[in-house]
Design a protein around this motif. Structure first.
Motif, mmCIF file in Angstrom:
data_model
loop_
_atom_site.group_PDB
_atom_site.id
_atom_site.type_symbol
_atom_site.label_atom_id
_atom_site.label_comp_id
_atom_site.label_asym_id
_atom_site.label_seq_id
_atom_site.Cartn_x
_atom_site.Cartn_y
_atom_site.Cartn_z
ATOM 1 N N LYS A 124 0.822 -1.199 0.000
ATOM 2 C CA LYS A 124 0.000 0.000 0.000
ATOM 3 C C LYS A 124 0.868 1.266 0.000
ATOM 4 O O LYS A 124 0.475 2.300 -0.539
ATOM 5 N N CYS A 125 2.050 1.177 0.578
ATOM 6 C CA CYS A 125 2.952 2.317 0.643
ATOM 7 C C CYS A 125 3.690 2.560 -0.673
ATOM 8 O O CYS A 125 4.259 3.629 -0.862
ATOM 9 N N TYR A 126 3.720 1.569 -1.547
ATOM 10 C CA TYR A 126 4.469 1.725 -2.798
ATOM 11 C C TYR A 126 3.835 2.788 -3.692
ATOM 12 O O TYR A 126 2.630 2.956 -3.727
ATOM 13 N N HIS A 127 4.677 3.445 -4.413
ATOM 14 C CA HIS A 127 4.234 4.436 -5.376
ATOM 15 C C HIS A 127 3.577 3.736 -6.563
ATOM 16 O O HIS A 127 3.855 2.578 -6.853
ATOM 17 N N LEU A 128 2.709 4.427 -7.262
ATOM 18 C CA LEU A 128 1.977 3.845 -8.388
ATOM 19 C C LEU A 128 2.905 3.323 -9.483
ATOM 20 O O LEU A 128 2.631 2.287 -10.089
#
Length: 176
Positions: A6-10
Motif C-alpha cells: 500500500k505504501c508503494y508508489h503507483l
C-alpha cells in the motif's frame, strides 16, 4: 505484506504488474516448446506465478493469494499424475529422464492408467480455468481486475490464459 504494498508508489506497482504479465507470457511460450513432462509443468508454474505478481501489482491482493492456493492444489494433482506416468514409463523406455519424461514416447496411456488419466484431466481442467474447478474462480478474478485496471494488461493476461489452456491440453493429449 499488504501495508508494504500500500505504501508503494503507483509507478512501482506498474513495474510489478508489467513484470508479472510479461513473466506469465514468456513462461507460457517456453512451456509450449517443452517435450519433457515435468519441465512443461514447471514452466506452467512459472506462468501462474506471473499471474500472481500481476495481481499484486494491480492491487488485487486477495485474488493473488487465492490463485496461489488454488493453483497449488491443481498443480499438486498434475505433478502427482506426472510422477505416476513417469514411473510407469521407466520399465518400458528406460530409466533415463530424456526417455521416461519425454512426452513423444508416451501416448495412449488412458487404457493402462484410467484413474491417473481422470485425475490428470481434473487438474488440467482446473488449470485451464474451466468452471466449476478451483482455478477458474481465482484466475477469473485476476483477469477481470487486470482488464479493469489497464486493458493492455488484461489483453496480455487473457492471451496467456488461452495459451495456458492450449499447452496443458497438449500435455494431456500427448500422455493420454
Amino acid at each position: 505484506m499488504f501495508p508494504l504494498f500500500k505504501c508503494y508508489h503507483l509507478s512501482l506497482k506498474s513495474i510489478i504488474s508489467w513484470t508479472g504479465a510479461i513473466a506469465a507470457l514468456l513462461a507460457t511460450i517456453i512451456a509450449l516448446a517443452q517435450k519433457d513432462l515435468k519441465k512443461g509443468l514447471a514452466y506452467s508454474t512459472m506462468s501462474q506465478l506471473g499471474y500472481m505478481m500481476l495481481a499484486l501489482g494491480i492491487g488485487s491482493y486477495k485474488a493473488g493469494l487465492f490463485h496461489l492456493i488454488t493453483h497449488a492444489y491443481s498443480k499438486a494433482l498434475l505433478f502427482l499424475g506426472s510422477g505416476s506416468v513417469i514411473h510407469s514409463m521407466e520399465p518400458i523406455v528406460g530409466y533415463h529422464p530424456n526417455k521416461s519424461q519425454n512426452m513423444i514416447f508416451m501416448g495412449g496411456l488412458r487404457q493402462y492408467m484410467p484413474i491417473t488419466a481422470i485425475t490428470f484431466l481434473f487438474g488440467t481442467l482446473s488449470l485451464c480455468g474451466i468452471p466449476p474447478f478451483a482455478c477458474f474462480w481465482s484466475k477469473d478474478e485476476i483477469l477481470v481486475n487486470s482488464w479493469l485496471h489497464f486493458p493492455i494488461l488484461g489483453s496480455i493476461a487473457f492471451f496467456t490464459a488461452g495459451l495456458t489452456a492450449f499447452y496443458v491440453f497438449r500435455i494431456y493429449f500427448f500422455n493420454f
